[in-house]
Design a protein around this motif. Structure first.
Motif, PDB file in Angstrom:
ATOM      1  N   MET A  64      -4.064  -2.327   6.990  1.00 37.81           N
ATOM      2  CA  MET A  64      -2.561  -2.274   7.366  1.00 37.81           C
ATOM      3  C   MET A  64      -2.526  -3.830   7.870  1.00 37.81           C
ATOM      4  SD  MET A  64      -2.137   0.684   9.983  1.00 37.81           S
ATOM      5  CE  MET A  64      -1.753   2.344   9.439  1.00 37.81           C
ATOM      6  N   TRP A  88      -3.115   7.129   3.615  1.00 39.27           N
ATOM      7  CA  TRP A  88      -1.808   6.748   3.412  1.00 39.27           C
ATOM      8  C   TRP A  88      -1.689   5.207   3.333  1.00 39.27           C
ATOM      9  CZ3 TRP A  88       1.895   8.335   8.044  1.00 39.27           C
ATOM     10  CH2 TRP A  88       1.388   7.769   9.325  1.00 39.27           C
ATOM     11  N   ALA A  90       0.902   3.514   5.074  1.00 41.50           N
ATOM     12  CA  ALA A  90       1.794   2.972   6.097  1.00 41.50           C
ATOM     13  C   ALA A  90       1.341   1.618   6.541  1.00 41.50           C
ATOM     14  CB  ALA A  90       1.976   4.086   7.315  1.00 41.50           C
ATOM     15  N   ASN A  91       2.265   0.729   6.661  1.00 41.18           N
ATOM     16  CA  ASN A  91       2.029  -0.684   7.319  1.00 41.18           C
ATOM     17  C   ASN A  91       1.150  -1.183   6.419  1.00 41.18           C
ATOM     18  OD1 ASN A  91       3.869  -0.005   9.529  1.00 41.18           O
ATOM     19  ND2 ASN A  91       1.945   0.959  10.390  1.00 41.18           N
ATOM     20  N   PHE A 117       3.413   0.619   2.113  1.00 42.40           N
ATOM     21  CA  PHE A 117       4.356   1.096   2.913  1.00 42.40           C
ATOM     22  C   PHE A 117       4.551   2.390   2.920  1.00 42.40           C
ATOM     23  CE2 PHE A 117       5.338  -3.553   2.851  1.00 42.40           C
ATOM     24  CZ  PHE A 117       4.731  -4.046   4.184  1.00 42.40           C
ATOM     25  N   SER A 118       4.039   3.165   2.135  1.00 50.19           N
ATOM     26  CA  SER A 118       4.281   4.737   1.759  1.00 50.19           C
ATOM     27  C   SER A 118       3.696   5.631   2.943  1.00 50.19           C
ATOM     28  CB  SER A 118       4.015   5.075   0.336  1.00 50.19           C
ATOM     29  OG  SER A 118       4.069   6.684   0.295  1.00 50.19           O
ATOM     30  N   LYS A 119       4.300   6.400   3.430  1.00 46.85           N
ATOM     31  CA  LYS A 119       3.686   7.614   4.217  1.00 46.85           C
ATOM     32  C   LYS A 119       3.422   8.655   3.281  1.00 46.85           C
ATOM     33  CE  LYS A 119       5.788   5.762   8.360  1.00 46.85           C
ATOM     34  NZ  LYS A 119       6.484   5.811   9.559  1.00 46.85           N
ATOM     35  N   ASP A 120       3.537   8.766   2.363  1.00 51.56           N
ATOM     36  CA  ASP A 120       3.106   9.961   1.308  1.00 51.56           C
ATOM     37  C   ASP A 120       1.488   9.942   1.532  1.00 51.56           C
ATOM     38  OD1 ASP A 120       5.672  10.062   0.384  1.00 51.56           O
ATOM     39  OD2 ASP A 120       5.479   9.127  -1.681  1.00 51.56           O
ATOM     40  N   ILE A 121       0.951  11.178   1.462  1.00 50.23           N
ATOM     41  CA  ILE A 121      -0.566  11.438   1.567  1.00 50.23           C
ATOM     42  C   ILE A 121      -1.044  11.259   0.116  1.00 50.23           C
ATOM     43  CG2 ILE A 121      -2.146  13.239   2.062  1.00 50.23           C
ATOM     44  CD1 ILE A 121      -0.661  12.220   4.599  1.00 50.23           C
TER      45      ILE A 121
END
Length: 160
Positions: A64, A88, A90-91, A117-121
Motif C-alpha cells: 500500500m 485486495w 486498496a491504497n 486501488f481496487s477493493k475487489d477481492i
C-alpha cells in the motif's frame, strides 16, 4: 474573540486530522532478505530480491502507498498454514501480479495485472500458505505459471 477561538480550534483539528492521515499513508518499507527468492519455470530460473511480510501489520499493509517497486523485487505474505486467502488492492497504486503458493512451494494460481486501488477481492482459488507479489507483467514476461516451483527458506526450509 469567540469566533477567533473557534477558528483556531477548527484549524488545529484540520492539522491534526491531516497529520494522522499522512502518517497512515506512509508506505511500509521492509528490509530485503539476505536470501533471494527463486522461481523455477519451464524457461529457467527467475531470481528476486525479497521483502517478507510475516506479521499481521506487514501483511495488512503490504505494498500500500508504494509508488516504486523494483522489477527484480518480490514481497511474500506468509500465512503459516494453507487456507483460502483473499487479497485486495486498496491504497495500492501499482498494478501487481499475485502468485498464490502452496506450502510445498507450488504455485496454485496467478492473478495477473491486478487493478490499482481496487477493493475487489482477489481470491487464491485454493488453499495456500503464501502470496507473492511482483510488478504486473512479470509473470507473463518470465513465463511463470501455475504448477511452477518457488524456493526460499521460508517456504521449504533448505530447498533441494
Amino acid at each position: 474573540m469567540k469566533q477567533w477561538f473557534a477558528f483556531v480550534v477548527f484549524i488545529a483539528a484540520l492539522i491534526t486530522g491531516s497529520v494522522s492521515v499522512s502518517a497512515q499513508e506512509a508506505p511500509m518499507q521492509l528490509a530485503v532478505d539476505a536470501q533471494g527468492l527463486k522461481i523455477q519455470t519451464a524457461a529457467g530460473e527467475n531470481n528476486f530480491a525479497l521483502e517478507i511480510a510475516d506479521t499481521d501489520q506487514s501483511r495488512s499493509t503490504g505494498l500500500m502507498y508504494r509508488t516504486d517497486f523494483p522489477a527484480d523485487r518480490a514481497m511474500i505474505f506468509v500465512f503459516g498454514e494453507e487456507r483460502p486467502v483473499m487479497m485486495w488492492m486498496a491504497n495500492t497504486p501499482l498494478p501487481l501480479d499475485m502468485l498464490f503458493v502452496r506450502k510445498d512451494g507450488t504455485i496454485a494460481h496467478i492473478a495477473e495485472n491486478t487493478k490499482p486501488f481496487s477493493k475487489d477481492i482477489v481470491s487464491s482459488g485454493a488453499p495456500v500458505a503464501f502470496v507473492i507479489e511482483v510488478n504486473a507483467g512479470i509473470a507473463e514476461k518470465e513465463g511463470i505459471k501455475a504448477g511452477d516451483k518457488v524456493q526460499h527458506r521460508i517456504i521449504c526450509g533448505q530447498c533441494k
